[in-house]
Design an enzyme around this catalytic site. Structure first.
Site, PDB file in Angstrom:
ATOM      1  N   LYS A  24    -149.959   5.152 -91.090  1.00 20.13           N
ATOM      2  CA  LYS A  24    -151.374   5.190 -91.507  1.00 20.13           C
ATOM      3  C   LYS A  24    -152.099   3.919 -91.069  1.00 20.13           C
ATOM      4  CE  LYS A  24    -152.427   3.833 -95.877  1.00 20.13           C
ATOM      5  NZ  LYS A  24    -153.432   2.779 -95.992  1.00 20.13           N
ATOM      6  N   ASN A  25    -151.457   2.768 -91.316  1.00 22.29           N
ATOM      7  CA  ASN A  25    -152.162   1.507 -91.082  1.00 22.29           C
ATOM      8  C   ASN A  25    -152.262   1.144 -89.608  1.00 22.29           C
ATOM      9  OD1 ASN A  25    -152.579   1.375 -93.758  1.00 22.29           O
ATOM     10  ND2 ASN A  25    -151.085  -0.243 -94.179  1.00 22.29           N
ATOM     11  N   ARG A  94    -161.456   2.547 -98.238  1.00 20.97           N
ATOM     12  CA  ARG A  94    -161.553   1.077 -98.293  1.00 20.97           C
ATOM     13  C   ARG A  94    -161.423   0.485 -96.897  1.00 20.97           C
ATOM     14  NH1 ARG A  94    -163.599   1.669-103.162  1.00 20.97           N
ATOM     15  NH2 ARG A  94    -162.125   2.643-104.560  1.00 20.97           N
ATOM     16  N   CYS A 118    -161.401  -2.263-105.234  1.00 19.97           N
ATOM     17  CA  CYS A 118    -160.439  -1.170-105.109  1.00 19.97           C
ATOM     18  C   CYS A 118    -159.329  -1.344-106.115  1.00 19.97           C
ATOM     19  CB  CYS A 118    -159.907  -1.059-103.686  1.00 19.97           C
ATOM     20  SG  CYS A 118    -158.523  -2.110-103.341  1.00 19.97           S
ATOM     21  N   ARG A 123    -162.019  -6.482-102.976  1.00 17.10           N
ATOM     22  CA  ARG A 123    -161.654  -6.445-101.551  1.00 17.10           C
ATOM     23  C   ARG A 123    -162.794  -7.099-100.773  1.00 17.10           C
ATOM     24  NH1 ARG A 123    -157.512  -2.213-100.272  1.00 17.10           N
ATOM     25  NH2 ARG A 123    -156.631  -2.978 -98.327  1.00 17.10           N
ATOM     26  N   PRO A 124    -162.887  -8.441-100.800  1.00 11.18           N
ATOM     27  CA  PRO A 124    -164.008  -9.114-100.129  1.00 11.18           C
ATOM     28  C   PRO A 124    -163.962  -8.914 -98.613  1.00 11.18           C
ATOM     29  CG  PRO A 124    -162.365 -10.724-100.859  1.00 11.18           C
ATOM     30  CD  PRO A 124    -161.912  -9.382-101.363  1.00 11.18           C
ATOM     31  N   ILE A 125    -165.144  -9.059 -97.985  1.00  8.48           N
ATOM     32  CA  ILE A 125    -165.177  -8.925 -96.515  1.00  8.48           C
ATOM     33  C   ILE A 125    -165.702 -10.204 -95.867  1.00  8.48           C
ATOM     34  CG2 ILE A 125    -165.353  -6.400 -96.527  1.00  8.48           C
ATOM     35  CD1 ILE A 125    -168.357  -6.757 -95.865  1.00  8.48           C
ATOM     36  N   LEU A 127    -164.308 -12.829 -94.710  1.00  7.16           N
ATOM     37  CA  LEU A 127    -163.624 -13.315 -93.502  1.00  7.16           C
ATOM     38  C   LEU A 127    -163.962 -12.459 -92.287  1.00  7.16           C
ATOM     39  CD1 LEU A 127    -160.133 -14.169 -95.087  1.00  7.16           C
ATOM     40  CD2 LEU A 127    -162.099 -15.686 -94.731  1.00  7.16           C
ATOM     41  N   ASP A 307    -146.923  -4.177 -99.462  1.00 12.63           N
ATOM     42  CA  ASP A 307    -146.924  -2.714 -99.608  1.00 12.63           C
ATOM     43  C   ASP A 307    -145.580  -2.187-100.105  1.00 12.63           C
ATOM     44  OD1 ASP A 307    -149.494  -2.752 -98.693  1.00 12.63           O
ATOM     45  OD2 ASP A 307    -149.011  -2.121 -96.659  1.00 12.63           O
ATOM     46  N   ILE A 329    -150.231 -11.545-102.258  1.00 10.56           N
ATOM     47  CA  ILE A 329    -151.298 -11.096-101.353  1.00 10.56           C
ATOM     48  C   ILE A 329    -152.499 -10.519-102.117  1.00 10.56           C
ATOM     49  CG2 ILE A 329    -151.857  -9.688 -99.308  1.00 10.56           C
ATOM     50  CD1 ILE A 329    -149.612 -11.655 -98.675  1.00 10.56           C
ATOM     51  N   ARG A 399    -153.456   9.836 -99.696  1.00  5.41           N
ATOM     52  CA  ARG A 399    -154.075   8.900 -98.747  1.00  5.41           C
ATOM     53  C   ARG A 399    -153.054   8.370 -97.751  1.00  5.41           C
ATOM     54  NH1 ARG A 399    -155.395   4.204-101.333  1.00  5.41           N
ATOM     55  NH2 ARG A 399    -155.759   3.586 -99.193  1.00  5.41           N
TER      56      ARG A 399
HETATM   57  N1  EPU Z   1    -159.245 -11.065 -97.799  1.00  2.00           N
HETATM   58  C1  EPU Z   1    -160.329 -11.844 -98.128  1.00  2.00           C
HETATM   59  N2  EPU Z   1    -161.466 -11.709 -97.380  1.00  2.00           N
HETATM   60  C2  EPU Z   1    -161.553 -10.853 -96.334  1.00  2.00           C
HETATM   61  C3  EPU Z   1    -160.429 -10.059 -96.003  1.00  2.00           C
HETATM   62  C4  EPU Z   1    -159.276 -10.185 -96.760  1.00  2.00           C
HETATM   63  O1  EPU Z   1    -160.290 -12.617 -99.070  1.00  2.00           O
HETATM   64  O2  EPU Z   1    -162.625 -10.794 -95.702  1.00  2.00           O
HETATM   65  C5  EPU Z   1    -158.025 -11.176 -98.623  1.00  2.00           C
HETATM   66  C6  EPU Z   1    -157.674  -9.852 -99.335  1.00  2.00           C
HETATM   67  O3  EPU Z   1    -158.440  -9.680-100.506  1.00  2.00           O
HETATM   68  C7  EPU Z   1    -156.205 -10.006 -99.590  1.00  2.00           C
HETATM   69  C8  EPU Z   1    -155.728 -10.804 -98.372  1.00  2.00           C
HETATM   70  O4  EPU Z   1    -156.901 -11.373 -97.787  1.00  2.00           O
HETATM   71  O5  EPU Z   1    -156.009 -10.744-100.755  1.00  2.00           O
HETATM   72  C9  EPU Z   1    -155.008 -10.013 -97.317  1.00  2.00           C
HETATM   73  O6  EPU Z   1    -155.777  -8.877 -96.963  1.00  2.00           O
HETATM   74  P1  EPU Z   1    -155.741  -8.227 -95.515  1.00  2.00           P
HETATM   75  O7  EPU Z   1    -157.106  -8.385 -94.920  1.00  2.00           O
HETATM   76  O8  EPU Z   1    -154.582  -8.733 -94.758  1.00  2.00           O
HETATM   77  O9  EPU Z   1    -155.487  -6.697 -95.892  1.00  2.00           O
HETATM   78  P2  EPU Z   1    -156.229  -5.439 -95.289  1.00  2.00           P
HETATM   79  O10 EPU Z   1    -156.411  -5.575 -93.837  1.00  2.00           O
HETATM   80  O11 EPU Z   1    -157.401  -5.123 -96.130  1.00  2.00           O
HETATM   81  C10 EPU Z   1    -154.024  -4.157 -94.706  1.00  2.00           C
HETATM   82  C11 EPU Z   1    -153.399  -2.834 -95.072  1.00  2.00           C
HETATM   83  C12 EPU Z   1    -152.938  -2.887 -96.517  1.00  2.00           C
HETATM   84  C13 EPU Z   1    -151.924  -4.017 -96.657  1.00  2.00           C
HETATM   85  C14 EPU Z   1    -152.572  -5.347 -96.219  1.00  2.00           C
HETATM   86  C15 EPU Z   1    -151.606  -6.520 -96.241  1.00  2.00           C
HETATM   87  C16 EPU Z   1    -154.585  -1.279 -93.670  1.00  2.00           C
HETATM   88  C17 EPU Z   1    -155.529  -0.149 -93.553  1.00  2.00           C
HETATM   89  N3  EPU Z   1    -154.394  -1.790 -94.880  1.00  2.00           N
HETATM   90  O12 EPU Z   1    -155.127  -4.329 -95.583  1.00  2.00           O
HETATM   91  O13 EPU Z   1    -152.295  -1.644 -96.769  1.00  2.00           O
HETATM   92  O14 EPU Z   1    -151.515  -4.122 -97.997  1.00  2.00           O
HETATM   93  O15 EPU Z   1    -153.064  -5.200 -94.861  1.00  2.00           O
HETATM   94  O16 EPU Z   1    -150.507  -6.269 -95.443  1.00  2.00           O
HETATM   95  O17 EPU Z   1    -154.000  -1.699 -92.680  1.00  2.00           O
HETATM   96  C18 EPU Z   1    -151.497   0.139 -98.067  1.00  2.00           C
HETATM   97  O18 EPU Z   1    -151.143   0.673 -97.008  1.00  2.00           O
HETATM   98  O19 EPU Z   1    -151.182   0.576 -99.203  1.00  2.00           O
HETATM   99  C19 EPU Z   1    -152.353  -1.053 -98.000  1.00  2.00           C
HETATM  100  C20 EPU Z   1    -153.045  -1.502 -99.040  1.00  2.00           C
END
Ligand code: EPU
Length: 435
Positions: A24-25, A94, A118, A123-125, A127, A307, A329, A399
């Site tokens: 999925k990811n 998300r 979520c 889930r901040p954006i 970065l 995960d 994380i 999902r």
């Molecule tokens: N973060 C920020 N600001 C941002 C982006 C991220 O503070 O702008 C924080 C997040 O809140 C979190 C940390 O950085 O605390 C790491 O988040 P990351 O951005 O790495 O996660 P993601 O890209 O949102 C993906 C997977 C997740 C998996 C994480 C970590 C996808 C679609 N999702 O999420 O998968 O847990 O990486 O490996 O690729 C799942 O499959 O169940 C799932 C949640």
């Protein structure tokens, strides 16, 4: 009530062989990346999941024709005029934020809304937006929307304060159409990022270093659609291995990428499982007792994945001794622990740490999936538990897991899916027990 539940009859050793779905990811960012390509993109081994269909809807709203047939998705961008992701789509999935990079890369503008909080916490954006700003994007917020515009995207040196998976993917996708070179340091190294870079390179991009902490993207190439097979899902594989570990028995998973799963396989061995690997197959044999693990900490790849934290917690519930899990994380990824306690687990949670004291057996109960991996963890626990477990909240499982009940049945876990009313008779009995 029309909500479906899973009825899982556990407590018997597993046996059987299954194929593991595509990741999925990886599939989701690959679908977003198709926006960057001229001509047709054909993705194979795409899992049939609600998040994948949500991504198809977003692509179609953005002027693509995306069609799904079995595990193949075909995407053609027919118009390049639409650059807004509607609020309902931002909230529905998300991961919708991963469309930001490709929309900006191809159109130099994008309007979106916040993906919202979520199940795993906020889930901040920030970065994602900081990285786009560094590439020359102006960002303005108003009336709940975020307006991103750029004259042109320029290559930049970007250092991530944390190795975010999603931000690394967005920078890769925006960077291929930026002018000049982008150097991303402290990049995430997850195998799904390497898969995305391999796809983009096959389409004509020039990306080096994916899978390491420094990724270099030479921008300005035109991308053409290609046919690409999505990598195997390492977390789905770990989910079924944890069911095998919890219940005992001998199982075989094929279509996996064992090299991507080293930390997971190590932990299963520490817990008392025998693991064998041959090509794309993983064998798990658990005949002896489960052993506790004194300390596991979730970490970015190649560390133990967040995960898989819920999944291993389900296994450790019946390991002799005390195990400690630390989640580093996400803020709120222990919601399944309370549900495991309903099945007889002895777990104490304090902040981001959970202490699990093994009990001889779990028992079936009525439990609810609070998030995707937590739901799979409850199912794995149910496979090992005595009696029947009724699992609700299946929209979370849908999902991320293709044909979950069928796969469980193939491993010898008697699993039925149906509405409350269809399974009412036995459900009421279990509910009475719970009360
Ligand atoms: N973060 C920020 N600001 C941002 C982006 C991220 O503070 O702008 C924080 C997040 O809140 C979190 C940390 O950085 O605390 C790491 O988040 P990351 O951005 O790495 O996660 P993601 O890209 O949102 C993906 C997977 C997740 C998996 C994480 C970590 C996808 C679609 N999702 O999420 O998968 O847990 O990486 O490996 O690729 C799942 O499959 O169940 C799932 C949640």
């Amino acid at each position: 009530m029309t909500e479906e539940i899973l009825k899982i009859s556990g407590g018997r050793p597993l046996h059987g062989e299954i194929s593991v779905q595509g990741a999925k990811n990886s599939a989701l960012p690959l679908m977003a990346a198709a926006l960057l390509c001229e001509g047709e993109t054909v993705l194979t081994n795409v899992p049939q999941l609600s998040d994948v269909y949500a991504a198809c809807r977003i692509l179609n709203r953005l002027g693509c024709r995306s069609t799904a047939e079995g595990n193949t998705i075909r995407i053609v961008r027919e118009s390049a005029e639409l650059y807004e992701i509607p609020d309902e789509d931002m909230r529905a999935m998300r991961s919708s934020i991963m469309f930001l990079g490709p929309i900006l890369g191809s159109m130099k503008r994008c309007t979106l809304t916040m993906p919202g909080g979520c199940e795993l916490g906020p889930r901040p954006i920030n970065l994602h937006l900081d990285a786009m700003r560094a590439m020359g994007v102006r960002i303005r917020e108003g009336a709940g929307r975020i307006f991103c515009t750029a004259e042109k995207l320029t290559g930049a040196k970007i250092h991530l304060p944390i190795p975010s998976v999603g931000v690394t993917e967005n920078v890769l996708m925006a960077g291929v159409y930026a002018e000049g070179e982008t150097v991303l340091t402290n990049a995430a190294c997850e195998p799904e990022i390497t898969d995305l870079a391999n796809f983009l390179n096959q389409c004509g991009a020039e990306i080096r270093g994916a899978g390491t902490h420094t990724v270099v993207i030479r921008g300005g190439r035109k991308l053409r659609g290609t046919e690409y097979r999505v990598m195997p899902d390492r977390i789905a594989a770990m989910s079924y291995l944890c069911a095998g570990a919890a219940a005992g028995g001998e199982i075989c998973l094929k279509d996996t990428a064992p090299d991507d799963m080293k930390s997971c396989l190590d932990v299963l061995e520490q817990a008392g499982c025998r693991i064998g690997v041959c090509g794309d197959r993983i064998f798990l044999d658990r005949t002896g007792p489960l052993r506790s693990i004194s300390y596991i900490r979730t970490m970015p790849y190649p560390g133990f994945p967040t995960d898989a934290q819920a999944l291993i917690s389900a296994v450790l519930c019946t390991a002799s001794g005390t195990s400690m899990l630390e989640e580093t994380i996400f803020e709120n990824r222990f919601k399944h622990m309370g549900e495991l306690a309903r099945m007889g687990a002895d777990i104490r949670v304090s902040g981001r740490t959970a202490v699990i004291t093994g009990v001889p057996k779990l028992h079936g109960a009525s439990v609810t999936a609070m998030d995707l991996r937590g739901g799979a963890a409850l199912a794995a626990a149910a496979a090992g538990a005595e009696g029947i477990t009724y699992l609700s909240g299946l929209h979370h499982l849908d999902r991320g897991y293709e044909h979950f009940a069928e796969t469980f049945n193939s491993l010898g876990i008697l699993t039925e899916r149906g509405t409350f009313s269809a399974l009412e008779h036995t459900f009421s009995a279990a509910n009475a027990k719970k009360c």
